[in-house]
Each structure stands twice: as C-alpha cells, then as structure tokens.
Design a protein around this motif. Sequence first.
Motif, PDB file in Angstrom:
ATOM      1  N   SER A  51       0.875  -1.163   0.000  1.00 22.40           N
ATOM      2  CA  SER A  51       0.000   0.000   0.000  1.00 22.40           C
ATOM      3  C   SER A  51       0.916   1.217   0.000  1.00 22.40           C
ATOM      4  CB  SER A  51      -0.876  -0.006   1.248  1.00 22.40           C
ATOM      5  OG  SER A  51      -1.523   1.232   1.412  1.00 22.40           O
ATOM      6  N   ILE A  52       0.686   2.148  -0.929  1.00 18.83           N
ATOM      7  CA  ILE A  52       1.513   3.352  -1.015  1.00 18.83           C
ATOM      8  C   ILE A  52       0.620   4.564  -0.801  1.00 18.83           C
ATOM      9  CG2 ILE A  52       3.069   4.708  -2.463  1.00 18.83           C
ATOM     10  CD1 ILE A  52       3.587   2.064  -4.023  1.00 18.83           C
ATOM     11  N   ASP A  53       0.907   5.311   0.233  1.00 22.91           N
ATOM     12  CA  ASP A  53       0.165   6.528   0.562  1.00 22.91           C
ATOM     13  C   ASP A  53       1.102   7.700   0.316  1.00 22.91           C
ATOM     14  OD1 ASP A  53      -1.692   8.330   1.526  1.00 22.91           O
ATOM     15  OD2 ASP A  53      -1.265   7.911   3.628  1.00 22.91           O
ATOM     16  N   ALA A  54       0.789   8.518  -0.703  1.00 21.46           N
ATOM     17  CA  ALA A  54       1.658   9.637  -1.084  1.00 21.46           C
ATOM     18  C   ALA A  54       0.802  10.819  -1.521  1.00 21.46           C
ATOM     19  CB  ALA A  54       2.571   9.205  -2.229  1.00 21.46           C
ATOM     20  N   PRO A  55       1.379  12.018  -1.503  1.00 16.47           N
ATOM     21  CA  PRO A  55       0.651  13.193  -1.994  1.00 16.47           C
ATOM     22  C   PRO A  55       0.248  13.020  -3.457  1.00 16.47           C
ATOM     23  CG  PRO A  55       2.648  13.845  -0.837  1.00 16.47           C
ATOM     24  CD  PRO A  55       2.711  12.364  -0.994  1.00 16.47           C
ATOM     25  N   LYS A  56      -0.811  13.673  -3.852  1.00 15.17           N
ATOM     26  CA  LYS A  56      -1.328  13.536  -5.224  1.00 15.17           C
ATOM     27  C   LYS A  56      -0.327  13.968  -6.290  1.00 15.17           C
ATOM     28  CE  LYS A  56      -6.215  13.799  -4.179  1.00 15.17           C
ATOM     29  NZ  LYS A  56      -6.720  12.559  -4.704  1.00 15.17           N
ATOM     30  N   ASP A  57       0.600  14.858  -5.944  1.00 11.52           N
ATOM     31  CA  ASP A  57       1.563  15.329  -6.941  1.00 11.52           C
ATOM     32  C   ASP A  57       2.737  14.367  -7.138  1.00 11.52           C
ATOM     33  OD1 ASP A  57       2.510  15.959  -4.356  1.00 11.52           O
ATOM     34  OD2 ASP A  57       3.799  17.539  -5.154  1.00 11.52           O
TER      35      ASP A  57
END
Length: 53
Positions: A34-40
């Motif tokens: 699972s990768i949680d990162a900012p939309k940019d």
Amino acid sequence: MALVLGRKPGESIIINDDIKITVIKTEDNMLRLSIDAPKDVSIVREELLEEKK
C-alpha cells in the motif's frame, strides 16, 4: 547502491515524511504494498516505463 529492508505484513517505511509504504500481505511469492503519497507524486510500475522505451 540501494537500501534493503525486511518488513512483515502490517509494517511500513516512511520516505520524506509524506510517503508511507506498507506491506499488506505476502503469499505464494507475491508481495502486496500500500503506497500513501501526496497527489503530486507519480507512482508507476517500472515495467510500464520500460514499455515506453
């Protein structure tokens, strides 16, 4: 040179205080992340980039 870490399901790593990668499960030679990162932040599987070359 790469950093190699061992992680168990439910454990995470944090990159630059805003990207969190968590091992969801491992079974039958497969790893789910699972990768949680900012939309940019662009997240692309490496094999898709190789196809474009």
